[in-house]
Design a protein around this motif. Structure first.
Motif, PDB file in Angstrom:
ATOM      1  N   GLY A   1       0.832  -1.190   0.000  1.00 27.71           N
ATOM      2  CA  GLY A   1       0.000   0.000   0.000  1.00 27.71           C
ATOM      3  C   GLY A   1       0.863   1.235   0.000  1.00 27.71           C
ATOM      4  N   ASN A   2       0.586   2.173  -0.894  1.00 29.33           N
ATOM      5  CA  ASN A   2       1.436   3.345  -1.060  1.00 29.33           C
ATOM      6  C   ASN A   2       0.707   4.649  -0.777  1.00 29.33           C
ATOM      7  N   TYR A   3       1.438   5.589  -0.172  1.00 33.87           N
ATOM      8  CA  TYR A   3       0.997   6.971  -0.080  1.00 33.87           C
ATOM      9  C   TYR A   3       1.379   7.732  -1.351  1.00 33.87           C
ATOM     10  N   GLU A   4       2.600   7.448  -1.849  1.00 36.62           N
ATOM     11  CA  GLU A   4       3.112   8.121  -3.048  1.00 36.62           C
ATOM     12  C   GLU A   4       3.673   7.062  -3.996  1.00 36.62           C
ATOM     13  N   PRO A   5       3.165   6.977  -5.233  1.00 42.37           N
ATOM     14  CA  PRO A   5       1.848   7.501  -5.608  1.00 42.37           C
ATOM     15  C   PRO A   5       0.764   6.664  -4.958  1.00 42.37           C
ATOM     16  N   GLY A   6      -0.386   7.237  -4.733  1.00 46.11           N
ATOM     17  CA  GLY A   6      -1.440   6.489  -4.064  1.00 46.11           C
ATOM     18  C   GLY A   6      -1.865   5.267  -4.859  1.00 46.11           C
ATOM     19  N   GLY A   7      -1.926   4.127  -4.197  1.00 48.15           N
ATOM     20  CA  GLY A   7      -2.362   2.907  -4.870  1.00 48.15           C
ATOM     21  C   GLY A   7      -1.753   1.673  -4.257  1.00 48.15           C
ATOM     22  N   VAL A   8      -2.013   0.539  -4.897  1.00 44.14           N
ATOM     23  CA  VAL A   8      -1.481  -0.748  -4.454  1.00 44.14           C
ATOM     24  C   VAL A   8      -0.723  -1.395  -5.602  1.00 44.14           C
ATOM     25  N   LYS A   9       0.466  -1.899  -5.302  1.00 40.53           N
ATOM     26  CA  LYS A   9       1.221  -2.689  -6.262  1.00 40.53           C
ATOM     27  C   LYS A   9       1.382  -4.098  -5.710  1.00 40.53           C
ATOM     28  N   VAL A  10       1.224  -5.078  -6.579  1.00 41.79           N
ATOM     29  CA  VAL A  10       1.309  -6.482  -6.176  1.00 41.79           C
ATOM     30  C   VAL A  10       2.485  -7.121  -6.909  1.00 41.79           C
ATOM     31  N   PHE A  11       3.327  -7.838  -6.141  1.00 41.64           N
ATOM     32  CA  PHE A  11       4.528  -8.451  -6.686  1.00 41.64           C
ATOM     33  C   PHE A  11       4.518  -9.956  -6.463  1.00 41.64           C
ATOM     34  N   ASP A  12       5.245 -10.647  -7.321  1.00 43.54           N
ATOM     35  CA  ASP A  12       5.475 -12.078  -7.151  1.00 43.54           C
ATOM     36  C   ASP A  12       6.422 -12.284  -5.976  1.00 43.54           C
ATOM     37  N   VAL A  13       6.054 -13.127  -5.039  1.00 47.49           N
ATOM     38  CA  VAL A  13       6.866 -13.335  -3.840  1.00 47.49           C
ATOM     39  C   VAL A  13       8.241 -13.908  -4.181  1.00 47.49           C
ATOM     40  N   GLU A  14       8.298 -14.803  -5.156  1.00 49.95           N
ATOM     41  CA  GLU A  14       9.558 -15.462  -5.495  1.00 49.95           C
ATOM     42  C   GLU A  14      10.490 -14.563  -6.298  1.00 49.95           C
ATOM     43  N   THR A  15       9.950 -13.921  -7.339  1.00 49.67           N
ATOM     44  CA  THR A  15      10.798 -13.140  -8.250  1.00 49.67           C
ATOM     45  C   THR A  15      10.835 -11.657  -7.916  1.00 49.67           C
TER      46      THR A  15
END
Length: 402
Positions: A127-141
């Motif tokens: 969860g981000n304040y800057e820039p506002g939003g959510v980014k989802v990443f692969d746990v392994e890579t």
């Protein structure tokens, strides 16, 4: 049966080879151990973490290189081998708990507030304040899987991106989070290729933090802009967002708010919920069957973390500045404060061991972590740390929302 000569020769040669490389292997090998009694303590001033052993109450290693940890959170992978550290500088850092080394780090945003790991263990959301939003990443890579800007329409018709708070994982391989400026709750479904987003609008003013109940049913966002809270029943999302406890402070003058409470530390005990009152020296008690306010408990200061011991017989409370040098314990049956402790200056965080026999408490300005017996309140250990704040143990890997 006697071994034939060629096989004897191979075995002998293999043994000699092992002897030759044995010392090198010993130096590089990971200690054979489980991770169930491990944890990390955030050392905010130095951008480092202390890797700790909760059974032996010791610091195993201090590890640097995590960036700005002035506000940091930690989530553990499904196998409890790795810890993901979310930093204020937008850093997402993966720590190998067995080697005690960082084995992945990216700067994915400008200001991160926390995150969650999905039910299946495949994804880590930030969860981000800057820039506002959510980014989802692969746990392994640690590669980006999906980017969800928290875009909303302002009153003047223009669009902007809201700060994201209260990111949690829920059953069904979903993430839920709140948008501070927008006054909305969003769900992100990671179970399909479409990664569908569902928006719940007009939930109330300025959701500042949120929690998920232990069974993954209720997502509750605290509202800073008004009294009350917003509840989303994830078993019946078609009902939309319900407002709860709308009148708990109406007509009363609030104290100056020095630090926002953390709702992740809500205490659940049977059909009761204990939670911090914003701008008041009170712990509030609600009946979770209808979410009505049933009692206010006067405490030492403005509560920040209100956390339940795993057996739900006690609630431990920490406070905001300037009364953040105490920890109080409430009996959940009588609602009385039964103990007041003084672990040090600027108490920031606490964590129970998995079955609740001990609690670890960080005293930032005293430079130590104190371990107490939760039954006798006896001090068991005092461990040095550099401006310690958040404390996180690996049993969180197997609990919803933690």
């Amino acid at each position: 049966m006697p071994l034939i000569r060629p096989l004897k020769t191979l075995i002998a040669a293999g043994a000699l080879s092992l002897l030759a490389v044995g010392p090198a292997l010993a130096e590089s090998a990971v200690e054979l151990r489980g991770t169930g009694d491990l944890g990390v303590v955030i050392e905010r001033a130095t951008g480092s973490v202390a890797l700790v052993d909760t059974t032996h109450k010791t610091v195993l290693k201090n590890i640097e290189g995590f960036g700005d940890l002035s506000h940091a959170s930690v989530k553990f992978t499904r196998d409890a081998r790795h810890a993901f550290v979310f930093g204020r500088d937008g850093g997402l850092t993966r720590l190998d708990l067995l080697t005690g080394e960082i084995d992945g780090r990216i700067i994915q945003g400008g200001n991160s507030i926390g995150g969650a790991i999905s039910q299946d263990g495949r994804y880590v959301a930030v969860g981000n304040y800057e820039p506002g939003g959510v980014k989802v990443f692969d746990v392994e890579t640690m590669e980006l899987v999906v980017d969800v800007p928290a875009t909303y329409k302002k009153a003047d018709g223009t669009t902007d991106q809201a700060k994201v708070v209260g990111v949690v994982d829920v059953p069904g391989n979903m993430f839920v989070f709140s948008l501070f400026e927008a006054g909305e709750i969003w769900t992100l479904d990671m179970s399909t290729e479409e990664h569908e987003v569902t928006r719940y609008r007009d939930i109330g003013s300025m959701p500042y933090d949120a929690l998920i109940t232990a069974n993954g049913r209720y997502y509750i966002a605290g509202l800073f802009g008004e009294d009350g809270m917003a509840l989303l029943d994830l078993w019946h999302p078609e009902k939309g967002v319900q407002r709860i406890l709308p009148d708990y402070g109406r007509g009363e003058e609030r104290l100056p708010v020095y630090k926002m409470p953390h709702l992740e530390g809500w205490a659940m005990a049977g059909s009761q919920a204990f939670f911090p009152a914003v701008g008041r020296n009170e712990v509030l008690v609600a009946d979770t069957r209808d979410w009505s306010l049933t009692q206010r408990i006067e405490v030492h200061g403005q509560p920040i973390f209100v956390m339940s011991r795993p057996d739900e017989q006690q609630v431990w409370v920490t406070f905001a500045h300037p009364n953040n040098d105490r920890v109080q314990v409430i009996d959940t049956r009588t609602h009385e404060v039964i103990e007041t402790l003084s672990p040090g200056e600027s108490i920031l965080h606490k964590e129970f061991t998995p079955r609740g026999e001990h609690i670890w408490i960080s005293a930032r300005d005293s430079g130590h972590v104190v371990v107490y017996d939760t039954r006798t309140f006896e001090e068991l250990a005092r461990l040095p740390a550099e401006s310690p704040s958040g404390i996180f143990f690996t049993h969180r890997a197997h609990r919803i929302g933690l």
